[in-house]
Each structure stands twice: as structure tokens, then as C-alpha cells.
Design a protein around this motif. Sequence first.
Motif, short mmCIF file in Angstrom:
data_model
loop_
_atom_site.label_atom_id
_atom_site.label_comp_id
_atom_site.label_asym_id
_atom_site.label_seq_id
_atom_site.Cartn_x
_atom_site.Cartn_y
_atom_site.Cartn_z
N LEU A 113 1.22 -1.11 -0.24
CA LEU A 113 -0.33 0.38 -0.29
C LEU A 113 1.05 0.98 0.27
N ALA A 114 2.13 1.39 0.69
CA ALA A 114 2.66 2.40 0.34
C ALA A 114 3.60 2.19 -1.05
N LEU A 115 3.62 1.82 -1.43
CA LEU A 115 4.16 1.68 -3.05
C LEU A 115 3.23 2.25 -3.71
N LYS A 116 2.14 1.86 -3.70
CA LYS A 116 0.99 2.26 -4.39
C LYS A 116 1.14 4.12 -3.80
N ALA A 117 0.98 4.83 -2.69
CA ALA A 117 0.78 5.67 -2.04
C ALA A 117 1.41 6.48 -2.43
N ARG A 118 2.57 5.54 -2.79
CA ARG A 118 3.85 6.76 -3.23
C ARG A 118 3.00 8.00 -4.74
N SER A 119 3.01 6.87 -5.59
CA SER A 119 1.98 7.62 -7.10
C SER A 119 0.90 8.71 -6.95
N ALA A 120 0.74 8.52 -5.83
CA ALA A 120 -1.19 9.19 -5.34
C ALA A 120 -0.63 10.54 -4.45
N PRO A 121 -1.33 11.42 -4.94
CA PRO A 121 -0.62 12.97 -3.24
C PRO A 121 -2.01 12.35 -2.53
N VAL A 122 -1.13 13.08 -1.24
CA VAL A 122 -1.73 12.54 0.13
C VAL A 122 -2.74 13.40 0.32
N ALA A 123 -4.02 13.26 1.20
CA ALA A 123 -4.83 14.53 1.75
C ALA A 123 -5.12 13.86 3.02
N THR A 124 -5.37 16.24 3.61
CA THR A 124 -5.54 16.00 5.07
C THR A 124 -6.26 17.04 5.37
N LEU A 125 -7.01 16.41 6.91
CA LEU A 125 -7.56 16.83 7.62
C LEU A 125 -7.53 16.97 9.00
N SER A 126 -6.81 18.48 9.30
CA SER A 126 -6.37 18.35 10.70
C SER A 126 -7.98 18.98 11.23
N LEU A 127 -8.20 18.88 12.51
CA LEU A 127 -9.36 19.27 13.53
C LEU A 127 -9.19 20.53 13.89
N VAL A 128 -8.69 21.30 13.73
CA VAL A 128 -8.28 22.46 14.31
C VAL A 128 -9.15 23.73 13.86
N PRO A 129 -8.88 24.63 14.52
CA PRO A 129 -9.29 25.96 14.10
C PRO A 129 -8.93 26.84 12.71
N PRO A 130 -10.00 27.51 12.13
CA PRO A 130 -11.25 27.85 12.38
C PRO A 130 -12.48 26.64 12.32
N LEU A 131 -11.94 25.12 11.35
CA LEU A 131 -13.03 24.49 11.18
C LEU A 131 -13.34 24.06 12.46
N VAL A 132 -12.75 23.59 13.68
CA VAL A 132 -12.99 23.55 14.91
C VAL A 132 -12.60 24.13 16.45
N ASN A 133 -14.19 24.22 16.84
CA ASN A 133 -13.52 24.91 18.25
C ASN A 133 -12.72 23.35 19.48
N THR A 134 -11.95 23.91 19.38
CA THR A 134 -11.28 22.64 20.26
C THR A 134 -11.58 22.48 21.76
N ALA A 135 -12.00 23.66 21.88
CA ALA A 135 -12.36 23.94 23.45
C ALA A 135 -14.09 23.15 23.73
N ASP A 136 -14.89 23.18 22.28
CA ASP A 136 -16.29 22.43 22.23
C ASP A 136 -16.91 22.56 21.28
N PRO A 137 -15.50 21.32 21.02
CA PRO A 137 -15.95 20.60 19.03
C PRO A 137 -17.12 20.05 18.81
N ASP A 138 -17.62 20.46 17.69
CA ASP A 138 -18.94 19.46 17.11
C ASP A 138 -18.47 18.49 17.10
N ILE A 139 -18.89 17.31 17.15
CA ILE A 139 -18.48 16.22 16.83
C ILE A 139 -19.85 15.69 15.49
#
Length: 477
Positions: A395-421
Motif C-alpha cells: 500500500l505504501a508503494l501505491k501511495a507514493r504515486s498518489a497525492p496525500v490528502a489531509t484534514l486536521s481538526l483545528v481552528p477555524p474548522l473546529v473549536n477545540t474547547a467545545d468541538p462539534d462532534i
Amino acid sequence: MGPPLTARATAVDRAARVRYRRALMLMVMTLVVPGSAQLVAGDRRIGRLATRLWAALLVAGLVGVLMAAYHHQYVFWFVSDTTALGVVRLGLMLVAIGWAFLFLDAWRIGQPLSLSLGHRRAVVGLNGILCFSVAGTLLFGAHLVGVQRDFILTMFSGDTVHGANDGRYNVLLVGGDSGAGRWGLRTDSMTVASIDATTGRTVLIGLPRNLTNFPFAKGSVMHKAWPHGFDCGYPDCELNGVNTWVGDHQNLFKGVKDPGMDATISAIEGITGLKVNYWAFVNLAGFRGLVDAVGGVTLDVRQPIPVGGLGADVTGYIKPGVRKLNGFDTLWFARSRDSSDDYSRMARQKCVMNAMLHQISPETVLTNFEKIAKASSQMVSTDIPASEVDTFMGLALKARSAPVATLSLVPPLVNTADPDIGLIKRKVKAAIVASEHPPAASAHHHRKKASTVTGGSIGSLKAGYAANESSNLGAVC
């Protein structure tokens, strides 16, 4: 009356040269086809046995090369199966000993005592060079196979195989400090690598360590202890504090092999809605050795990154520019928070992960194998079983040829003190779906949206660091 003295001397010299050339030829024959010298001038039983074994090894090697060329999964199985590695290691040692014996026997068959002193020295020298070179190479190969076998046994000690969930493997990557009393107790960063079980396409889902008021997976020990979420108040009940709380309540985890990781996984599952298959704990200090072992990693440093700080003196800066960093600088690039924040650091860590995935080639691994194996065994602890290593290598070898996507659960998307689960789970699901069907030119969208930059990613805390949410991580790092 006999032949003249000069004629007799010439005949003796000619015979000596013939014996010398014969002795040399026997050793060359042994080098090219082990056992051929014995077939021609020695014990034919030994010769037949050696040549047949040599032919069998050549055929096996040729078949292995062809399978490796057309079926990569075979290679991944071979280098991760401890039984196969043990057999190969023993085989290399036996071949080394047997080949050395054949060289010595070829030297004996060449009748060294019948040679002149000069020829005898030359034959002994050549035989020693060939014998030690061939045997030494094979024994060194056996050593490398032993290193790989020990590496697999040491690192991949898990005993439970988990199948993919909804066609994906979700691996929790936890980074932490080394040092007495800290291993497994102080989680510095948490990322879920959600990997498509067929294509290898990967989404990196980052969770901030200061997240509070979050739920645990239903049915878990932590959910029973905190049915309404981890809400005891700052700072004790941040995501980073789960391991610490578990350490003070070990009695709740009787029979659990790794209570801290078990509790952390239940938190990750409760927050993201993903079922975690495996985990890997990365000793961030040991990470430095891995980067050095692969010869460094190239990163786009967008602004000066402090080395040190946060309670200690800043001893220098990593200067801006596209540059190849060694292990020390790469570690600080990923960890520095002086004049920065946790979310910027999370963005930089994603950039490091992406660079490591796409820049470490199979050739680099082979040429630096022993260093990488040593550094990795000091850096990573995981519950992935050895039997599953070949799957993830593929799977790692296949992943080398494809872009890696990312999502971080941080502001401004997420309020870390009171997250909307609910929002978090929808965003996680959407990111995974988008990675399977990536939109065109998504990277340019992020470039236009963000006007400022931070250390390793376009963006800012207010606008959002692009590396924390992108369908093409490489384009925004």
C-alpha cells in the motif's frame, strides 16, 4: 645421448607453466561454477553435488527475480516473513562455508607443492582473495538478512490481525517524547492515516492535543468512566491527557496489554467515527536517526524556524528556502512552537510525513538498509503483526504515486474547547470520499485562498493552514 641441457630446462619450465595455469584455471572454474574443478580433476561425487546445488540455486534465484519483477507482493512477503528470512540466512551461511571448502579443495587439486615458489605464492594469494571475498560477501548478506529478521521480530510484535473497515485501514500514529517515564505516557501528536485497502490513497487526519469535551467510543472502558465526554476541565482533560488519566486509574484496565493506547484509541474513535485497526507510537527523538539514515529530507521552509525555545534558549534558526534537512533540523521543523502555535506545527508535521513518503525510494532503503532498520526499531513501537507487513508495504508503494490528502481538526474548522462532534465526523467522511475521487486543481484553490505563510505550509491560524486541510498535501507544503 639425451637431449641437450637447455632443451630439458625448457621442457621443465613449460611443464611448470602448464601446472601453474592449471592451478589458476581450477580456482577460476570454482568461482564461476562451484564444483566444476572437482568434476574435472577431483572427487566427482563432490563435484556433481556442488554443481547440482549451484544449478538449483541459480534457477531459484532466476525465478525469484522474475516473480519480483512481475509480482511486487512476493517481494514484500519475502522481506517480512521471518521463517523465510531465517531459511535464507542459514542457506547463505552454508553456501559460504561450502564455497570456501571448494576453493580450498581446488587449491589442493592444483598440486601447489609441485609449483615453483613464486607460482605457489601467487596461487595461494589468489585462492585466499577469492575464498575470503566470496565467503565474506555471502556472510555479509546473511548478516543483513539477520538484521531484517530481527527488525521484523522486534518491531512488529502484534498478535491480532484486523481486516479493513469499509475498504480502509485506519492506523493511529502517535508521536511522543522519549526519556524516563515518558514512553507511551506523553502523546505529543496524534494522526490517523486512513488508507484505501485497494489503491493505497491516504488521508491524514490530525487531532490537536488540546482538544477537550470529546466522547469516547461506546462500549469502551473510557466511555463507561466518562459517559458524557472527557470534561473534567482544562488542562487535565485534554486529548493529550488521556494517557495520564489512565496512569492514575490502572485498576479499570485489568487484563489490557496497553491501557494508555487502548484509551487513546477509544478517544480517537469517539471523535472521528473511524474504527482504528492498528497503532504505531513514534519516538520523536528517534525520528532524527531515521532521517539521517535515509540521507535527509527536502522541505520547503517558508519562514525561519526556531531551534529550541518554550522554556529553553533558542539556539538558532532553520533558514527559509527549499533545502535538504538532516535529522536534527527535520525534528525541529516538525516540533518547534516558539513564535508559533500547535496548529502551525501540525501543518509542518503533515508536510514532513508527505516528504518522507514520496522521497524515500526503494533504492535508498536498500543502500542504507542496516542504518534504517536500526533507527526504525529505536523509533517505532506498533501492534501491526509481522504477517501484515507485506500488505502495508504494498500500500505504501501505491501511495507514493498518489497525492496525500489531509484534514486536521483545528481552528477555524473546529473549536477545540467545545468541538462539534457531528461536524467532525461529517468532515472526516467527506475527506475520505474526496480522496477516492480527487477534484481537479484542488491545490491551486488553497494557494489562492491563503495569502500568508507559516513554516511549512501556506495559510495562517485565522484563515487555516493549507497543509491541515488539502486534497493534495504536496502542493501546499
